[in-house]
Design a protein around this motif. Structure first.
Motif, PDB file in Angstrom:
ATOM      1  N   ASN A 240      45.724 -31.885  19.580  1.00  0.00           N
ATOM      2  CA  ASN A 240      45.782 -31.518  20.990  1.00  0.00           C
ATOM      3  C   ASN A 240      46.416 -30.147  21.209  1.00  0.00           C
ATOM      4  OD1 ASN A 240      45.033 -32.172  23.612  1.00  0.00           O
ATOM      5  ND2 ASN A 240      47.082 -32.912  24.139  1.00  0.00           N
ATOM      6  N   LYS A 241      46.394 -29.311  20.191  1.00  0.00           N
ATOM      7  CA  LYS A 241      46.935 -27.962  20.301  1.00  0.00           C
ATOM      8  C   LYS A 241      45.827 -26.956  20.025  1.00  0.00           C
ATOM      9  CE  LYS A 241      51.687 -29.068  18.914  1.00  0.00           C
ATOM     10  NZ  LYS A 241      52.766 -28.781  17.928  1.00  0.00           N
ATOM     11  N   LEU A 242      45.823 -25.910  20.848  1.00  0.00           N
ATOM     12  CA  LEU A 242      44.833 -24.860  20.672  1.00  0.00           C
ATOM     13  C   LEU A 242      45.062 -24.184  19.333  1.00  0.00           C
ATOM     14  CD1 LEU A 242      42.527 -23.482  22.335  1.00  0.00           C
ATOM     15  CD2 LEU A 242      44.218 -21.742  22.957  1.00  0.00           C
ATOM     16  N   CYS A 243      43.967 -24.139  18.526  1.00  0.00           N
ATOM     17  CA  CYS A 243      44.046 -23.571  17.168  1.00  0.00           C
ATOM     18  C   CYS A 243      45.147 -24.229  16.354  1.00  0.00           C
ATOM     19  CB  CYS A 243      44.236 -22.056  17.216  1.00  0.00           C
ATOM     20  SG  CYS A 243      42.853 -21.177  18.009  1.00  0.00           S
ATOM     21  N   GLY A 244      45.366 -25.513  16.614  1.00  0.00           N
ATOM     22  CA  GLY A 244      46.338 -26.292  15.858  1.00  0.00           C
ATOM     23  C   GLY A 244      47.765 -25.816  15.992  1.00  0.00           C
ATOM     24  N   GLY A 245      48.010 -24.871  16.904  1.00  0.00           N
ATOM     25  CA  GLY A 245      49.348 -24.317  17.019  1.00  0.00           C
ATOM     26  C   GLY A 245      49.678 -23.324  15.937  1.00  0.00           C
ATOM     27  N   HIS A 246      48.658 -22.961  15.108  1.00  0.00           N
ATOM     28  CA  HIS A 246      48.892 -22.041  13.986  1.00  0.00           C
ATOM     29  C   HIS A 246      48.015 -20.795  14.091  1.00  0.00           C
ATOM     30  CE1 HIS A 246      51.232 -25.226  12.230  1.00  0.00           C
ATOM     31  NE2 HIS A 246      50.193 -26.027  12.175  1.00  0.00           N
ATOM     32  N   GLY A 247      47.680 -20.412  15.322  1.00  0.00           N
ATOM     33  CA  GLY A 247      46.862 -19.234  15.520  1.00  0.00           C
ATOM     34  C   GLY A 247      46.663 -18.981  16.997  1.00  0.00           C
ATOM     35  N   HIS A 248      45.824 -18.013  17.327  1.00  0.00           N
ATOM     36  CA  HIS A 248      45.534 -17.722  18.718  1.00  0.00           C
ATOM     37  C   HIS A 248      44.034 -17.554  18.898  1.00  0.00           C
ATOM     38  CE1 HIS A 248      45.918 -13.745  16.796  1.00  0.00           C
ATOM     39  NE2 HIS A 248      45.063 -13.307  17.723  1.00  0.00           N
ATOM     40  N   CYS A 249      43.630 -17.765  20.135  1.00  0.00           N
ATOM     41  CA  CYS A 249      42.202 -17.790  20.452  1.00  0.00           C
ATOM     42  C   CYS A 249      41.768 -16.429  20.990  1.00  0.00           C
ATOM     43  CB  CYS A 249      41.933 -18.879  21.482  1.00  0.00           C
ATOM     44  SG  CYS A 249      40.198 -19.080  21.930  1.00  0.00           S
ATOM     45  N   GLU A 250      40.734 -15.874  20.369  1.00  0.00           N
ATOM     46  CA  GLU A 250      40.155 -14.631  20.846  1.00  0.00           C
ATOM     47  C   GLU A 250      38.650 -14.810  20.970  1.00  0.00           C
ATOM     48  OE1 GLU A 250      41.151 -11.222  18.564  1.00  0.00           O
ATOM     49  OE2 GLU A 250      43.326 -11.419  18.838  1.00  0.00           O
ATOM     50  N   CYS A 251      38.173 -14.663  22.192  1.00  0.00           N
ATOM     51  CA  CYS A 251      36.735 -14.792  22.468  1.00  0.00           C
ATOM     52  C   CYS A 251      36.180 -16.067  21.850  1.00  0.00           C
ATOM     53  CB  CYS A 251      35.974 -13.557  21.984  1.00  0.00           C
ATOM     54  SG  CYS A 251      34.395 -13.309  22.838  1.00  0.00           S
ATOM     55  N   ARG A 252      36.893 -17.163  22.090  1.00  0.00           N
ATOM     56  CA  ARG A 252      36.472 -18.519  21.709  1.00  0.00           C
ATOM     57  C   ARG A 252      36.460 -18.755  20.204  1.00  0.00           C
ATOM     58  NH1 ARG A 252      31.698 -19.724  26.214  1.00  0.00           N
ATOM     59  NH2 ARG A 252      32.933 -19.034  28.008  1.00  0.00           N
ATOM     60  N   VAL A 253      37.158 -17.920  19.428  1.00  0.00           N
ATOM     61  CA  VAL A 253      37.276 -18.092  17.979  1.00  0.00           C
ATOM     62  C   VAL A 253      38.756 -18.047  17.620  1.00  0.00           C
ATOM     63  CG1 VAL A 253      36.736 -17.149  15.705  1.00  0.00           C
ATOM     64  CG2 VAL A 253      35.019 -17.071  17.531  1.00  0.00           C
ATOM     65  N   CYS A 254      39.198 -19.001  16.761  1.00  0.00           N
ATOM     66  CA  CYS A 254      40.593 -19.049  16.362  1.00  0.00           C
ATOM     67  C   CYS A 254      40.889 -17.964  15.321  1.00  0.00           C
ATOM     68  CB  CYS A 254      40.934 -20.423  15.778  1.00  0.00           C
ATOM     69  SG  CYS A 254      41.169 -21.703  17.029  1.00  0.00           S
ATOM     70  N   ILE A 255      41.901 -17.192  15.579  1.00  0.00           N
ATOM     71  CA  ILE A 255      42.420 -16.229  14.598  1.00  0.00           C
ATOM     72  C   ILE A 255      43.693 -16.858  14.036  1.00  0.00           C
ATOM     73  CG2 ILE A 255      43.183 -13.885  14.193  1.00  0.00           C
ATOM     74  CD1 ILE A 255      40.263 -14.154  15.111  1.00  0.00           C
ATOM     75  N   CYS A 256      43.608 -17.323  12.775  1.00  0.00           N
ATOM     76  CA  CYS A 256      44.687 -18.135  12.212  1.00  0.00           C
ATOM     77  C   CYS A 256      45.842 -17.268  11.715  1.00  0.00           C
ATOM     78  CB  CYS A 256      44.157 -18.994  11.060  1.00  0.00           C
ATOM     79  SG  CYS A 256      42.845 -20.145  11.555  1.00  0.00           S
ATOM     80  N   ASP A 257      47.015 -17.886  11.728  1.00  0.00           N
ATOM     81  CA  ASP A 257      48.190 -17.251  11.154  1.00  0.00           C
ATOM     82  C   ASP A 257      48.077 -17.259   9.635  1.00  0.00           C
ATOM     83  OD1 ASP A 257      49.129 -17.032  13.732  1.00  0.00           O
ATOM     84  OD2 ASP A 257      50.376 -18.843  13.608  1.00  0.00           O
ATOM     85  N   ALA A 258      48.997 -16.552   8.981  1.00  0.00           N
ATOM     86  CA  ALA A 258      49.001 -16.517   7.517  1.00  0.00           C
ATOM     87  C   ALA A 258      49.188 -17.928   6.958  1.00  0.00           C
ATOM     88  CB  ALA A 258      50.115 -15.595   7.025  1.00  0.00           C
ATOM     89  N   ASN A 259      48.502 -18.211   5.816  1.00  0.00           N
ATOM     90  CA  ASN A 259      48.574 -19.510   5.121  1.00  0.00           C
ATOM     91  C   ASN A 259      47.911 -20.636   5.895  1.00  0.00           C
ATOM     92  OD1 ASN A 259      49.918 -18.531   2.821  1.00  0.00           O
ATOM     93  ND2 ASN A 259      51.920 -18.751   3.826  1.00  0.00           N
ATOM     94  N   TRP A 260      47.075 -20.311   6.879  1.00  0.00           N
ATOM     95  CA  TRP A 260      46.321 -21.343   7.591  1.00  0.00           C
ATOM     96  C   TRP A 260      44.869 -20.904   7.692  1.00  0.00           C
ATOM     97  CZ3 TRP A 260      48.285 -26.015   8.833  1.00  0.00           C
ATOM     98  CH2 TRP A 260      49.667 -26.155   8.833  1.00  0.00           C
ATOM     99  N   THR A 261      43.976 -21.871   7.670  1.00  0.00           N
ATOM    100  CA  THR A 261      42.558 -21.584   7.774  1.00  0.00           C
ATOM    101  C   THR A 261      41.878 -22.742   8.486  1.00  0.00           C
ATOM    102  OG1 THR A 261      40.588 -20.927   6.527  1.00  0.00           O
ATOM    103  CG2 THR A 261      41.970 -22.637   5.553  1.00  0.00           C
TER     104      THR A 261
END
Length: 809
Positions: free
Chosen positions: A577-598
């Motif tokens: 229930n978290k946008l991009c699992g809480g490990h990234g941010h959303c840009e133009c409807r695509v998740c940009i993940c933080d380091a060590n997450w995919t």
């Protein structure tokens, strides 16, 4: 039917109430949703408009802050949101309110015997002058101190009713001057006393009387002076003997109606400061009477229709226009008494005490005392009333500018605090006591002209006050650096200020590049459709001057962007229930993940430390680490590190003793069960069919073990993710021993069957008996014979007479 109808009606009422409650809840929820971010909703076009929305709003003046599709108004946002969106704190315009004390003389600390001070040298209120700079929605608070000064000067003016009923009272008041001076010297060394009298308007009770009656209104051989409205007999003086002499020369007058014209006199005493001799000290007005009062509107009885003007009209110390102006209203008196810092003491007879108590409730800083029949207690009454008035401080403020509010909080003696209306006052204050108030002033909007305003706050009945100048922050600091007719704003069609263009009237667009009169709707729409589609700005924005300006969301974290508003930052995949699992941010409807997450929802960890087994191998060498979890390649193994093999030989025996002690309290580990056997979750089931079966749960091992009494117990062992689970049948299977339960059950069943049989036999016998009795009754009824002969004593009510002439014809 009536009861059913009532119940049905009640059900309908309950249903209506439920629907209304649901609707109200929905409305409240919708209202709460609409509140949203007030900074965004304001749609501010400039920095000045933005900061007036509220104290939480800031303006980003970074020229490159706006993204494609974002309107100029999106520069105005909550401070935290601006920071998250990449606006540097040095580029955020967020002016703060301030305050400065212009005069802050400390309250006077002295004792009675330390020498006499001039009234202007005594300070009871601190500070005396302030200037506040107010930002909309941001309160500015300051502390106000009040301290009752020792030996503070007092002016007392005695205003007396000289109608005939007050004749005895006048005799006692003639010596009031020296006696009162003596008593007041115990309170202050600087005391002045004055005297005035009143009766009634000359036109009121004597309209139909003769001129001789006006000269001597008293009856019989009594010699009275002519009636008058108000006379200032003695200006305030420190000579008590002079008071006695002049009062001794006064004569009683009279009138015909009971109420007196005291309100005319009070008004003149309040506004004729030069004639009375009021100083800027404690001012007391003692109003002595044994009757009621006339007020605004009563003048019509004498043909007076002009309202009281609240001005001084004394000539030769006489009120000269009583026949011209009506009595003042109570509200008018309250205003003038407050403006002139006069505290009123009503010394009245017991008969009229209730009337003047109601009047006291309408006049702040006033008191009521019961006057004896001949005013012999007037000195004690004045002293008690003064102590009562001076022991309470009540703050009042002048009229506030539009959009400005004020709040009070008091800190009185003995830790007593108050808020709201109670925060304006403190009671039980003795001489030398210091109390304080916290005063908060908030501007909800900027005045139209933006000019400074002045308000005053003072304690009622005191001449000291705090003067506050209010300056309003209506523009940002960067506004003064604005460039009018800047080339940045499309050849001078606007003012470039605070990083954006403020367009001239009739111009629109981010750079004021369009005129509202020149651009047609078709021209606008054409350049706002993506790939020549039908949707304008992807239905997520408005076409302004041929450019998409994206709509704003209630949630300040959610935004549309892009040339055609085709992008957003809230429609990406979610995990837990978290946008991009809480490990990234959303840009133009695509998740940009933080380091060590995919992963599409950034829910797959690239960290392998969670897959390391105790032997420092990843997944014990029996699997691969995927998203931080072991994926076992050997189907026999499972567990967090592929270390468990439920189907391997010896698993059941390994866990037998722990299952036995935890489920039945027996076995070799029953004494150490809590310590050694807490590594799995135990779940009891009633029979073997309830045990987990293959395919219903994770890979598991079915076990059948025997205890020391040759009883079998059944259980399963499985590993569910990281937890070990044991399901055990809660009863032991002991085939050799007699089972008492089935025997008892059989006996009980037999007894029940016998009872049912006896009940059926008794019922059959009763049916046979009832049928026999009914047949007997029918037979006796058929055999009953009734006598059908005529009653010998019966006589008919009909008599037949034959006409002899008829002869049968």
């Amino acid at each position: 039917m009536y009861v059913a109808s009532e119940i049905n009606h009640a059900d309908k009422m309950d249903l209506k109430l439920l629907l209304i409650s649901t609707l109200l809840g929905f409305i409240c929820y919708s209202s709460a949703q609409q509140e949203g971010n007030e900074c965004i909703k304001a749609n501010a076009k400039s920095c000045g408009e933005c900061i007036q929305v509220g104290a939480k709003c800031g303006w980003c003046m970074d020229p490159g802050f706006l993204k494609q599709g974002e309107a100029t108004s999106t520069r105005c946002d909550e401070l935290e949101s601006l920071r998250k969106r990449g606006c540097s704190s040095t580029k955020v315009e967020n002016p703060q309110g301030s305050q400065r004390a212009l005069k802050n003389k400390a309250v006077t600390n002295r004792n009675k015997g330390e020498g006499k001070l001039r009234p202007e040298d005594i300070t009871q209120v601190q500070p005396q002058k302030l200037t506040l700079s107010l930002r909309s929605g941001e309160p500015q608070s300051f502390n106000l101190k009040f301290k009752r000064a020792e030996d503070y000067p007092i002016d007392l003016y005695y205003l007396m009713d000289l109608s005939y009923s007050m004749k005895d009272d006048l005799e006692n008041v003639k010596n009031l001057g020296t006696h009162l001076m003596l008593e007041m010297s115990k309170i202050t060394t600087d005391f002045k006393i004055g005297f005035g009298s009143f009766v009634e308007k000359t036109v009121m009770p004597y309209i139909s009387t003769t001129p001789s009656k006006l000269l001597n209104p008293c009856t019989g051989d009594q010699n009275c002076t002519s009636p008058f409205s108000y006379k200032n007999v003695l200006k305030l003086t420190s000579n008590g003997q002079e008071f006695n002499t002049l009062v001794g020369q006064q004569q009683i007058s009279g009138n015909l109606d009971s109420p007196e014209g005291g309100f005319d006199a009070i008004m003149q005493v309040a506004v004729c400061g030069e004639h009375i001799g009021w100083r800027n000290v404690t001012r007391l007005l003692v109003f002595s009477t044994d009757a009621g009062f006339h007020f605004a509107g009563d003048g019509k009885l004498g043909g007076i229709v002009l309202p009281n003007d609240g001005k001084c009209h004394l000539e030769n110390n006489m009120y000269t226009v009583s026949h011209y102006y009506d009595y003042p209203s109570i509200a008018h008196l309250v205003q003038k008494l407050s403006d002139n810092n006069i505290q009123t003491i009503f010394a009245v007879t017991e008969e009229f005490q209730p009337v003047y108590k109601e009047l006291k409730n309408l006049i702040p800083k006033s008191a009521v005392g019961i006057l004896s029949a001949n005013s012999s207690n007037v000195i004690n009454l004045i002293i008690d009333a003064y102590n009562s008035l001076s022991s309470e401080v009540i703050l009042e403020n002048s009229k506030l500018p539009v959009g400005v509010t004020i709040m009070y909080q008091s800190r009185c003696k003995n830790g007593v605090t108050g808020e709201g209306e109670m925060g304006r006052k403190c009671s039980n204050i003795s001489i030398g006591d210091e109390v304080s108030f916290t005063i908060s002033i908030t501007a909800k909007q900027c005045p139209k002209m933006g000019k400074p305003e002045t308000i005053k706050i003072k304690p009622l009945g005191f001449n000291e006050e705090v003067e506050i100048t209010l300056n309003f922050i209506c523009e940002c600091d960067c506004h003064k650096d604005g460039i009018e007719n800047s080339d940045i704003c499309h050849n001078g069609n606007g003012t470039y200020e605070c990083g954006a263009c403020r367009c001239n009237e009739g111009r629109i667009g981010r750079q004021c590049e369009c005129s509202t009169n020149e651009v047609t709707s078709e021209d606008l729409d054409k350049s706002c459709r993506k790939d020549n589609g039908t949707d304008i700005c992807s239905n997520n924005g408005d076409c302004v001057c041929g450019t998409c300006e994206c709509k704003k969301r209630e949630n300040p974290e959610e935004r549309y962007s892009g040339m055609f508003c085709e992008c957003d930052n809230f429609n990406c995949d979610r995990s837990n229930n978290k946008l991009c699992g809480g490990h990234g941010h959303c840009e133009c409807r695509v998740c940009i993940c933080d380091a060590n997450w995919t992963g599409s929802a950034c829910d797959c960890s690239l960290d392998t430390t969670t897959c390391l087994a105790s032997n420092k191998q990843i997944c014990n060498g029996r699997g691969t680490c995927e998203c931080g979890t072991c994926r076992c390649t050997d189907p026999k193994f499972q567990g967090p590190s592929c270390e468990i093999c439920p189907t391997c030989p010896g698993v059941c025996a390994e866990h037998k003793e722990c299952v036995q002690c935890r489920a039945f309290g027996t076995g070799e580990k029953k004494d150490t069960c809590e310590r050694d056997c807490s590594y799995f979750n135990l779940i009891k089931v009633k029979d073997r069919d309830k045990l987990p079966q293959p395919g219903q749960a994770f890979p598991l091992m079915h076990c059948k073990e025997r205890d020391a009494n040759d009883c079998w117990f059944y259980y399963t062992y499985a590993v569910n993710k990281t937890e070990k689970e044991v399901h055990v049948m809660e009863t032991l299977d002991c085939p050799e021993g007699p089972d008492i339960i089935p025997i008892v059950a059989g006996v009980v069943a037999g007894i029940v069957l016998i009872g049912l049989a006896l009940l059926l036999i008794w019922k059959l016998l009763m049916i046979i008996h009832d049928r026999r009795e009914f047949a007997k009754f029918e037979k006796e009824k058929m055999n009953a014979k009734w006598d059908t002969g005529e009653n010998p004593i019966y006589k008919s009510a009909v008599t037949t007479v034959v006409n002899p002439k008829y002869e049968g014809k």
